[in-house]
Motif scaffolding. Structure first.
Motif, short mmCIF file in Angstrom:
data_model
loop_
_atom_site.label_atom_id
_atom_site.label_comp_id
_atom_site.label_asym_id
_atom_site.label_seq_id
_atom_site.Cartn_x
_atom_site.Cartn_y
_atom_site.Cartn_z
N MET A 750 0.58 -1.20 -0.10
CA MET A 750 0.00 -0.10 -0.01
C MET A 750 1.20 1.54 -0.02
O MET A 750 0.52 2.61 -0.61
CB MET A 750 -1.03 0.11 1.43
N LEU A 751 1.68 1.26 0.70
CA LEU A 751 2.81 2.56 1.04
C LEU A 751 3.46 2.71 -0.67
O LEU A 751 3.69 3.57 -0.98
CB LEU A 751 3.91 2.49 2.09
N TYR A 756 4.53 5.50 -5.29
CA TYR A 756 4.30 5.74 -7.11
C TYR A 756 3.53 5.99 -7.41
O TYR A 756 3.35 6.98 -8.89
CB TYR A 756 4.14 3.95 -7.45
N LEU A 757 1.85 6.15 -7.25
CA LEU A 757 0.87 7.56 -7.35
C LEU A 757 1.54 8.53 -7.43
O LEU A 757 1.36 9.52 -7.64
CB LEU A 757 -0.22 7.07 -7.10
N THR A 758 2.36 9.00 -6.41
CA THR A 758 2.19 10.27 -5.95
C THR A 758 3.65 10.73 -6.93
O THR A 758 3.58 12.26 -7.66
CB THR A 758 2.72 10.31 -4.28
N LEU A 759 4.82 10.10 -7.39
CA LEU A 759 5.86 10.08 -8.02
C LEU A 759 4.55 10.47 -9.27
O LEU A 759 5.90 11.41 -10.22
CB LEU A 759 6.40 8.86 -8.23
N ARG A 760 4.02 9.55 -10.22
CA ARG A 760 3.49 9.70 -11.39
C ARG A 760 2.80 11.02 -11.52
O ARG A 760 2.97 11.77 -12.29
CB ARG A 760 3.09 8.20 -11.78
N ALA A 761 1.91 11.96 -10.43
CA ALA A 761 1.47 13.32 -10.47
C ALA A 761 2.43 13.82 -10.04
O ALA A 761 1.79 14.85 -10.95
CB ALA A 761 0.17 12.92 -8.96
#
Length: 769
Positions: A750-751, A756-761
């Motif tokens: 989950m972390l 990953y989602l934070t970096l992609r954003a």
């Protein structure tokens, strides 16, 4: 030094040997199943458990006790040129001593000089007699009888034995190894007494029905006009638990009689009804409300009857509660209770006898502060009773906080003086008592009254403690020898414990694996969780006999002794109405085949006795082998019974067992099933026994046959109590390792996904910029 096996070890060893014997026999095919079953149900323990004692002697009978009964668990070991050991004994209020004698069984050193050596028998600091120690009798057991003049005996007495020993006419070592005498704890004190007729006055209560000076087991019959209903039995239970709390360590039993008075002694008579009544020839006036009356027993001039009466059962219960909770304000031979203040609801685990868990407890609350002071080079232990509340969870806890402030006399020089702290004979901590030559000058200057004050912080491991534990504090001073003709013992060393020292149980949860017959025997748990038993119900047999009713009242006495509070909230019912008490913990009594619940809950019971057919379950052998090899140490409580033994014939077997209530998963059931009319008495005798074999009453199933106790099953499959949410999660994860890894892995994934989602954003934001 040989260590003492714990109750858990005893049951494991007992079951291991039993299972190995059965497995080997079945493998060899040498024994048929009925014989194996008989061995399982009746295999002997090393020493027999005595049966329930007969009613104790009443006033005027011989009053004889061994030194062991007076509190001496081992021999009196007298060592040195002048050594003394003492016992206390009291004379009951109803008796006057007309004479006494002691019978001593003793041995002494062959090296003693007979003209200079002797044992003095001292009563209340007056020498009653001296025993010579001739050379020809040394080294072997001797017997001596010493008369004690009646004028030396008072209400409260101290019996002392003083050993005077010498081994040479010249200079001698006052602590030489040849200066010894030992007196066995089988020695006896025999009082000759005459009775004093007591007054008919409620102000004397609990006298004459209970006398704290009398160390004999309390035997107090309960008399009913006819077959008592459940409300009357609830009232009687509150009284028997009160008397049981008063009797405490002495133990108590309450025989039941219907419309018949005991030929001697005292009794409690329970009567409910608006009209005058006649009970066994005794006229009971029509009550005007909840009434308490004391009057003579017509069968015994020195006996009394306590008549508890009311116009209905509610008033009968009110009269019983008034006596149990506020009897000190009564006076006269008869009173009517006009008003009884509503009782404040009890809280879980708040029994008066148990250590509070919401505040630090001072040692002065647990023991007379005078007993915290000792003197001499080896003064013996200061023993402080610690009644821990049952179900305290010690999982991953450092131990109960003990803050000790103690004082001692610093010796000029020494090397071995020490102060030791033990719990139930297990050493917890030891500190050196520094002599004057090893103390800083600033410390020496701060000494007041020749005593040095020190502080010790100790953690008491609760996994080594039981409901009835002992904190043992001991000073041991080094005797520094000066040389020949210079060694003189000067009694100038002292030790004391500050009464303000505390033990602190705050922060502990109440959480326990069940069933656990050991804690039921020792503390009445889970029924005593509420001191007034307001969340407990007793399911009596249909058509209960007087033996069944006596067993119920005696059990209430045991619970009162455990909590120190009367069972004013207990409910009594039968199997047909058990659904009405489904929300309570259930204590089920049976003798023979008179309890329908044994059939209704047969699928829950690991034992069954029907006529001469008997069935018992044993713990699975393969799982036990793993536990012996320590492969499943944390999962020992998961043992399941997979070997059932059935057989016919032989003496009926009684048993105790516990399981989760079929009516409420948050409640427990304990069954005491007598194989016949005397079976419940055998179970009570096993529970009340002071012998070490009684410690084998553990686990979830114990068989009792005559004087034999056999633990057969140690299955713990549910839990009672609660923990804080965080501790409960940690505890659950510690028992489910795979689930812990799944949760940790899921958390990591989950972390990682969030990262990953934070970096992609952030990357998209840069591209769009």
């Amino acid at each position: 030094m040989k260590s003492k096996a714990s109750p858990a070890q005893l049951i494991r060893l007992r079951q291991r040997s039993l299972c190995l014997m059965l497995a080997a026999a079945m493998t060899a095919g040498s024994l048929p199943l009925p014989v194996l079953a008989a061995a399982a149900a009746a295999s002997p323990i090393a020493a027999a458990t005595p049966g329930l004692p007969a009613p104790v002697p009443v006033a005027g009978d011989p009053y004889v006790f061994s030194f062991k009964q007076l509190g001496r668990n081992g021999s009196m070991n007298l060592h040195g040129v002048d050594a003394t050991d003492s016992l206390n004994f009291d004379v009951p209020v109803s008796l006057v001593a007309t004479g006494a004698h002691v019978t001593l069984y003793y041995t002494y050193s062959p090296a003693l000089l007979p003209d200079l050596s002797q044992i003095n028998v001292i009563v209340n600091d007056v020498v009653a007699g001296s025993i010579p120690l001739p050379k020809e009798s040394s080294g072997s057991m001797q017997t001596a009888k010493v008369e004690i003049p009646a004028k030396l005996i008072t209400e409260f007495n101290r019996l002392s034995l003083q050993f005077i020993g010498h081994y040479t006419m010249g200079c001698e070592d006052p602590l030489h190894s040849s200066l010894w005498a030992r007196v066995a704890n089988g020695s006896t004190l025999d009082l000759q007494t005459t009775a004093l007729p007591p007054k008919d006055d409620l102000a004397l209560m609990p006298l004459p029905f209970f006398d704290r000076r009398d160390i004999r087991m309390l035997s107090l019959p309960f008399v009913f006009a006819g077959n008592p209903d459940n409300g009357t039995l609830e009232a009687a239970g509150s009284l028997s638990s009160w008397f049981g709390a008063l009797a405490a360590y002495r133990g108590a039993r309450f025989p039941v009689q219907v419309n018949a008075l005991p030929p001697r002694g005292n009794a409690v008579v329970m009567v409910a009804g608006e009209a005058p009544a006649t009970v066994a020839g005794v006229e009971v006036a029509a009550p005007k409300g909840p009434t308490l009356t004391v009057q003579p027993n017509p069968n015994d001039a020195n006996g009394k009857l306590l008549i508890v009466s009311g116009r209905n059962v509610a008033e009968l219960k009110q009269a019983a509660a008034a006596l149990a909770l506020g009897g000190k304000g009564l006076s006269g031979n008869s009173v009517v209770i006009d008003k009884l203040q509503p009782l404040t609801p009890r809280q879980p685990y708040d029994a008066p006898n148990w250590l509070p868990t919401d505040r630090p407890v001072k040692l002065s609350e647990l023991i007379d502060p005078k007993r915290l002071n000792v003197s001499g080079y080896n003064p013996g232990e200061i023993t402080i009773p610690l009644n821990f509340p049952p179900a305290l969870s010690s999982w991953r806890q450092d131990g109960a906080k003990l803050k000790l402030v103690y004082r001692y006399t610093p010796q000029p020089k020494s090397s071995n003086s020490s102060f030791m702290v033990s719990l139930n004979d297990g050493l917890i901590k030891s500190e050196v008592l520094l002599p004057q030559d090893k103390l800083d000058k600033s410390v020496l200057a701060a000494i007041k009254d020749d005593a040095l004050t020190r502080e010790m912080n100790v953690r008491l491991p609760l996994n080594l403690a039981g409901p009835q534990s002992r904190l043992q504090l001991r000073y041991m001073y080094d005797f520094v020898k000066q040389g020949e003709c210079q060694d003189i013992i000067i009694d100038n060393v002292r030790g004391s414990i500050d009464p303000e020292s505390t033990i602190d149980l705050r922060g502990y949860d109440h959480f326990m694996a069940m069933p656990n017959l050991g804690v039921f025997k020792d503390a009445g748990f889970p029924f005593t969780r509420m001191a007034d038993l307001s969340e407990s119900a007793v399911v009596l047999p249909d058509n209960a006999s007087v033996e069944d009713l006596g067993a119920y009242l005696s059990l209430m006495g045991r619970f009162g002794a455990a909590t120190g509070y009367p069972a004013t909230g207990v409910a009594v019912t039968q199997a047909a109405q058990v659904d009405k008490v489904a929300s309570r913990d259930l204590l089920v009594l049976a003798s023979g085949q008179n309890q329908p619940l044994l059939k209704q809950w047969a699928d829950r019971l690991p034992a069954a006795v029907t006529g001469d057919k008997q069935r018992f379950e044993l713990a699975d052998l393969s799982l036990r082998v793993r536990s012996w090899l320590k492969l499943d140490e944390d999962d020992a409580a998961k043992r399941r019974a997979r070997l059932a033994l059935a057989f016919s014939g032989g003496e009926p077997t009684s048993y105790l067992t516990g399981f989760e209530s079929p009516l409420d998963s948050s409640r427990s059931v304990v069954v005491l099933a007598g194989g016949d009319a005397t079976g419940l008495d055998q179970i009570l005798a096993a529970m009340a026994s002071k012998d070490p074999e009684a410690e084998t009453i553990q686990g979830s199933l114990v068989a009792v046959r005559g004087s034999t106790i056999d633990p057969l099953l140690a299955e713990e499959n549910y839990f009672v109590g609660s923990m804080s949410p965080l501790r409960m999660l940690r505890w659950w994860l510690s028992r489910h390792v795979l689930a812990m890894f799944v949760l940790i892995g899921g958390g990591i994934l989950m972390l990682g996904g969030l990262a990953y989602l934070t970096l992609r954003a952030k990357a998209r934001k840069r591209l769009n910029a």
